[in-house]
Design an enzyme around this catalytic site. Structure first.
Site, PDB file in Angstrom:
ATOM      1  N   GLU A   1      -2.762  -5.152  -9.518  1.00 35.40           N
ATOM      2  CA  GLU A   1      -3.490  -5.158  -8.247  1.00 35.40           C
ATOM      3  C   GLU A   1      -2.596  -5.081  -7.016  1.00 35.40           C
ATOM      4  O   GLU A   1      -2.772  -5.850  -6.076  1.00 35.40           O
ATOM      5  CB  GLU A   1      -4.358  -6.418  -8.200  1.00 35.40           C
ATOM      6  CG  GLU A   1      -3.589  -7.760  -8.093  1.00 35.40           C
ATOM      7  CD  GLU A   1      -3.087  -8.355  -9.404  1.00 35.40           C
ATOM      8  OE1 GLU A   1      -2.920  -7.608 -10.382  1.00 35.40           O
ATOM      9  OE2 GLU A   1      -2.847  -9.570  -9.432  1.00 35.40           O
TER      10      GLU A   1
ATOM     11  N   HIS B   1     -11.739  -5.256 -12.437  1.00 33.50           N
ATOM     12  CA  HIS B   1     -10.856  -6.427 -12.454  1.00 33.50           C
ATOM     13  C   HIS B   1      -9.832  -6.337 -11.314  1.00 33.50           C
ATOM     14  O   HIS B   1      -9.690  -7.271 -10.521  1.00 33.50           O
ATOM     15  CB  HIS B   1     -10.169  -6.523 -13.814  1.00 33.50           C
ATOM     16  CG  HIS B   1      -9.191  -7.641 -13.926  1.00 33.50           C
ATOM     17  ND1 HIS B   1      -9.520  -8.876 -14.439  1.00 33.50           N
ATOM     18  CD2 HIS B   1      -7.885  -7.727 -13.556  1.00 33.50           C
ATOM     19  CE1 HIS B   1      -8.461  -9.666 -14.384  1.00 33.50           C
ATOM     20  NE2 HIS B   1      -7.449  -8.987 -13.858  1.00 33.50           N
ATOM     21  N   GLU B   2      -9.155  -5.212 -11.223  1.00 32.49           N
ATOM     22  CA  GLU B   2      -8.084  -5.100 -10.211  1.00 32.49           C
ATOM     23  C   GLU B   2      -8.646  -5.169  -8.795  1.00 32.49           C
ATOM     24  O   GLU B   2      -8.063  -5.801  -7.923  1.00 32.49           O
ATOM     25  CB  GLU B   2      -7.259  -3.820 -10.405  1.00 32.49           C
ATOM     26  CG  GLU B   2      -6.601  -3.655 -11.782  1.00 32.49           C
ATOM     27  CD  GLU B   2      -5.902  -4.892 -12.304  1.00 32.49           C
ATOM     28  OE1 GLU B   2      -5.412  -5.700 -11.497  1.00 32.49           O
ATOM     29  OE2 GLU B   2      -5.854  -5.056 -13.545  1.00 32.49           O
TER      30      GLU B   2
ATOM     31  N   HIS C   1      -9.258  -8.655  -7.600  1.00 34.64           N
ATOM     32  CA  HIS C   1      -8.075  -9.390  -7.132  1.00 34.64           C
ATOM     33  C   HIS C   1      -7.900  -9.287  -5.612  1.00 34.64           C
ATOM     34  O   HIS C   1      -7.213 -10.114  -5.024  1.00 34.64           O
ATOM     35  CB  HIS C   1      -6.806  -8.847  -7.795  1.00 34.64           C
ATOM     36  CG  HIS C   1      -6.486  -9.454  -9.120  1.00 34.64           C
ATOM     37  ND1 HIS C   1      -6.362 -10.806  -9.323  1.00 34.64           N
ATOM     38  CD2 HIS C   1      -6.239  -8.880 -10.326  1.00 34.64           C
ATOM     39  CE1 HIS C   1      -6.042 -11.037 -10.596  1.00 34.64           C
ATOM     40  NE2 HIS C   1      -5.972  -9.878 -11.230  1.00 34.64           N
TER      41      HIS C   1
ATOM     42  N   GLU D   1      -6.129 -15.211 -12.219  1.00 33.77           N
ATOM     43  CA  GLU D   1      -6.718 -14.414 -13.302  1.00 33.77           C
ATOM     44  C   GLU D   1      -8.051 -14.976 -13.790  1.00 33.77           C
ATOM     45  O   GLU D   1      -8.950 -14.222 -14.146  1.00 33.77           O
ATOM     46  CB  GLU D   1      -5.721 -14.256 -14.457  1.00 33.77           C
ATOM     47  CG  GLU D   1      -4.428 -13.525 -14.079  1.00 33.77           C
ATOM     48  CD  GLU D   1      -4.640 -12.091 -13.569  1.00 33.77           C
ATOM     49  OE1 GLU D   1      -5.725 -11.520 -13.751  1.00 33.77           O
ATOM     50  OE2 GLU D   1      -3.682 -11.558 -12.959  1.00 33.77           O
TER      51      GLU D   1
ATOM     52  N   ASP E   1       6.711 -14.928 -17.870  1.00 31.72           N
ATOM     53  CA  ASP E   1       6.264 -13.876 -18.783  1.00 31.72           C
ATOM     54  C   ASP E   1       6.108 -14.384 -20.223  1.00 31.72           C
ATOM     55  O   ASP E   1       5.364 -13.807 -21.007  1.00 31.72           O
ATOM     56  CB  ASP E   1       7.238 -12.689 -18.775  1.00 31.72           C
ATOM     57  CG  ASP E   1       6.770 -11.588 -17.817  1.00 31.72           C
ATOM     58  OD1 ASP E   1       5.592 -11.593 -17.413  1.00 31.72           O
ATOM     59  OD2 ASP E   1       7.606 -10.727 -17.473  1.00 31.72           O
TER      60      ASP E   1
HETATM   61  N1  BES Z   1      -2.098  -9.074 -12.381  1.00 36.37           N
HETATM   62  C1  BES Z   1      -2.405  -8.636 -13.683  1.00 36.37           C
HETATM   63  C2  BES Z   1      -1.231  -8.019 -14.381  1.00 36.37           C
HETATM   64  C3  BES Z   1      -0.033  -8.927 -14.495  1.00 36.37           C
HETATM   65  C4  BES Z   1      -0.154 -10.282 -14.674  1.00 36.37           C
HETATM   66  C5  BES Z   1       1.213  -8.382 -14.425  1.00 36.37           C
HETATM   67  C6  BES Z   1       0.975 -11.090 -14.764  1.00 36.37           C
HETATM   68  C7  BES Z   1       2.333  -9.181 -14.527  1.00 36.37           C
HETATM   69  C8  BES Z   1       2.210 -10.532 -14.696  1.00 36.37           C
HETATM   70  C9  BES Z   1      -3.571  -7.642 -13.694  1.00 36.37           C
HETATM   71  O1  BES Z   1      -4.543  -7.924 -12.747  1.00 36.37           O
HETATM   72  C10 BES Z   1      -4.270  -7.778 -15.000  1.00 36.37           C
HETATM   73  O2  BES Z   1      -4.789  -8.831 -15.243  1.00 36.37           O
HETATM   74  N2  BES Z   1      -4.286  -6.736 -15.813  1.00 36.37           N
HETATM   75  C11 BES Z   1      -5.011  -6.761 -17.060  1.00 36.37           C
HETATM   76  C12 BES Z   1      -6.372  -6.151 -16.831  1.00 36.37           C
HETATM   77  C13 BES Z   1      -7.454  -6.644 -17.732  1.00 36.37           C
HETATM   78  C14 BES Z   1      -7.573  -8.125 -17.781  1.00 36.37           C
HETATM   79  C15 BES Z   1      -8.786  -6.043 -17.321  1.00 36.37           C
HETATM   80  C16 BES Z   1      -4.230  -5.939 -18.064  1.00 36.37           C
HETATM   81  O3  BES Z   1      -3.297  -5.258 -17.692  1.00 36.37           O
HETATM   82  O4  BES Z   1      -4.546  -6.006 -19.243  1.00 36.37           O
HETATM   83 ZN    ZN Z   2      -5.627  -9.654 -13.252  1.00 37.45          ZN
END
Ligand code: BES
Ligand code: ZN
Length: 643
Positions: free
Chosen positions: A284, A308-309, A312, A331, A389
């Site tokens: 996002e 989802h994005e 955010h 999240e 992570d």
């Molecule tokens: N912000 C996250 C991606 C993220 C989280 C990157 C933590 C690095 C560290 C993004 O909004 C996300 O949640 N992506 C999910 C989408 C899904 C839940 C619809 C993904 O990539 O799977």
């Molecule tokens: Zn997310």
């Protein structure tokens, strides 16, 4: 020491002196694969007599530092795991609270900068130009620039970026115009153009983003009376496909969210479809969500990632978690609201269905963390230098969303809950908060607007269990609308029965799934994971008659391989090992690597249990194609599995 009020993943000091604005002057050098230039921080002193500003850095080369226009003294500390090298810059003496200081740092990125992936032209769709993109969340912005890299501090930024390929940043384009001729009419890949951007809304550093490559823009049409614009960026070969996939839903959901929360505040909401090594489904970044190309299925079945994005924009980009311990506020809230929108724009059944799909992911991850139970918690206390992570899983998403759903149900349902949600966002917009601040506001809202009865209802909540509970179950048994899951369950039961009966020629036909959408196929396969009953001939038969073994839809293919590898010794696991590896590295009918970590990490892990040697060999030969973050995490995954 573990402390959930402090950001253990940053060595910076924004509570002493904080960046308010950063100005980046960058040159993207595709030949040397570095970004070179400067960042100028406008800092505000928060405490009298502060002596130094501390920035986070990771593998940056620092050339020169100016403090208020004169040569500055500084000290770069040795690099530590995860947090990197702290850059201490000495400030003028006798500073008072609210004083301003300007610090300019000339620097360059290096090959070790995990935030950036440099793709050579063969790794792109067009195969003609190289490509660069960043991924800064959670702790990689420090590998792009010296920053106070903690979500506790929000900054505005502006940038002037010179590149031979079009440049996108997580900000509003100042010049040249986004809908003008590509690359301002200059020769793409040859002539340099300066791209200017401005981000006037303060954002956490993990939302800083850059991409540079051959890309085109297509504007979405938007509902009347909106002051924002929205559109999609992709390589020219994919722009029409991308436009088709997202143009219906993006502005519709954005508008719906404005109705239930408050107006969108970032002015522009664009999407960028990245090359296949992008390690997430979506990210996002402010003003522009980055997306995996695996969403382009041609049937709009994976647009929930866009929903989802864009959610955010309020939950995360508007109201931000103060440090990685409270990541669930981003999240969990986003996942909860995303599903409220699904209910509003589609049906209540869709909302329930999303929870059904999510709960499988949740229980799998809770199981996986059985020997690291603290990662089963919603609020995690990290040790110094522990990597956020390592805690990344569906727990903050699903436990978080279920928790909010439970609060909604406890407080009287969606209609009375949504006004509270609006108040929550309005109260904290622009701030970074902890779980304690969220909870205080929750109580104060309901005591003002609901009275003793609602406060009593809140007191029945198992706070300890939800926030700090470990184990593989939620504190409350949740029930969801199962109507969309039912036919998937029914078909799974038929296969399970066939397995129990040991029938060798089961009576299944391709038409069994003809009116299933792809999520129903996912749920069907996941139900079979739970039964653990299918023998190898049945698994192979299933893959064939439903064309699941070759589907282009990665969500389905993922579940199929997981099913096949449940028993690593079974003939089906052996038979599907090579196809799975080829799928991961793009040497199959899809032709692209599966760079999204949701797909590649579990399949590499499961495949390694079937034949560790073959997987390590394939991984070591191909890992250069994957994103540096995916490389780091898959290396760790495969190492951890030595036993
Ligand atoms: N912000 C996250 C991606 C993220 C989280 C990157 C933590 C690095 C560290 C993004 O909004 C996300 O949640 N992506 C999910 C989408 C899904 C839940 C619809 C993904 O990539 O799977
Ligand atoms: Zn997310």
């Amino acid at each position: 020491m573990a402390d959930i009020t402090r950001d253990t993943a940053s060595q910076s000091n924004p509570f002493d002196v904080a960046t308010e604005h950063a100005s980046f002057i960058w040159t993207v050098d595709f030949e040397l694969q570095v970004i070179r230039g400067s960042v100028t921080h406008k800092l505000t002193v928060k405490k009298d007599s502060v002596k130094e500003v501390i920035f986070d850095t990771w593998d940056l080369e620092i050339f020169r530092i100016e403090v208020n226009g004169s040569n500055g003294k500084y000290d770069i500390k040795p690099k530590k795991a995860v947090v990197g090298s702290a850059l201490h810059i000495f400030l003028p003496s006798n500073l008072k609270q609210d004083d301003k200081v300007t610090v300019k740092i000339d620097y360059s990125t290096t090959g070790g900068c995990t935030a950036l992936q440099w793709l050579d032209k063969r790794q792109t769709q067009g195969k003609e130009h190289p490509y660069l993109f960043s991924q800064c969340q959670p702790t990689y912005a420090r590998a792009l620039a010296p920053l106070q890299d903690t979500p506790a501090n929000k900054i505005k930024y502006s940038a002037a970026v010179t590149s031979i390929l079009p440049v996108l940043l997580s900000a509003r384009r100042v010049s040249p115009p986004a809908d003008g001729p590509p690359h301002n009419g200059k020769a793409v890949g040859k002539e340099a153009v300066v791209y200017k951007y401005d981000q006037p809304v303060p954002i956490p550093t993990y939302l800083i983003a850059i991409a540079s490559g051959n890309m085109r823009y297509k504007l979405f049409s938007k509902p009347e009376g909106k002051s924002w614009t929205s559109g999609v960026w992709a390589e020219p070969e994919l722009i029409e496909k991308a436009f088709w996939e997202f143009s219906e839903d993006t502005t519709r959901f954005l508008s719906a969210e404005e109705e239930i929360i408050i107006d969108y505040q970032f002015g522009v909401y664009d999407l960028l479809v990245l090359p296949p090594s992008f390690p997430y489904g979506g990210m996002e970044n402010a003003c522009i969500s980055f997306l995996t190309p695996s969403l382009l299925t041609g049937d709009r079945t994976l647009v929930d990632v866009v929903v989802h994005e864009l959610t955010h924009s309020w939950f995360g980009n508007g109201v931000t978690h103060a440090n990685p311990s409270h990541f669930w506020l981003n999240e969990g809230w986003t996942t909860y609201i995303e599903r409220v929108l699904q209910e509003r724009l589609h049906s209540p059944a869709e909302r329930g269905f999303a929870y059904v799909i999510g709960s499988k992911a949740l229980y799998d991850d809770l199981e996986r963390y059985c020997d690291q139970p603290k990662f089963q918690r919603l609020v995690i206390s990290f040790q110094n230098e522990e990597d956020p992570d390592d805690a990344y899983s569906s727990v903050p998403y699903e436990k978080g969303a279920n928790f909010i759903l439970h609060l909604e149900q406890t407080l009287g349902g969606l209609d009375v809950f949504l006004p509270y949600v609006k108040d929550y966002v309005k109260t904290f917009l622009g701030q970074s908060i902890t779980t304690a601040q969220w909870k205080d506001h929750l109580y104060s809202y309901w005591s003002q607007h609901g009275g003793p009865e609602k406060v009593a209802a809140l007191d029945t909540v198992d706070w300890e269990g939800w926030l700090y509970g470990e184990g593989t179950h939620l504190p409350v048994k949740m029930t969801y609308d199962l109507s969309l899951a039912e036919k998937a369950y029914h078909l799974a039961e038929r296969w399970h029965n066939a397995a129990k009966d040991g029938s060798s020629a089961p009576d299944f036909k391709p038409s069994d799934i003809q009116d299933f959408n792809s999520n129903q196929i996912v749920v069907f396969l996941e139900k079979l994971h739970g039964y653990k009953s299918l023998d190898s001939p049945l698994i192979l038969h299933l893959g064939k008659i439903y064309h699941i073994a070759e589907t282009q839809n990665a969500e389905i293919r993922l579940r199929f391989y997981i099913l096949a590898f449940l028993d690593p010794l079974a003939p089906a696991a052996k038979a599907l090992l090579i196809p799975a590896i080829q799928w991961l590295i793009g040497e199959d009918n899809t032709g692209v690597i599966k760079g999204r970590m949701k797909f590649c990490r579990p399949v590499f892990r499961a495949a390694a249990r079937v034949n560790r040697k073959a997987v390590l060999e394939a991984w070591n030969q191909n890992k250069g194609l994957f994103h540096p973050i995916a490389q780091k995490l898959i290396d760790k995954d495969l190492e951890a599995q030595v036993v």
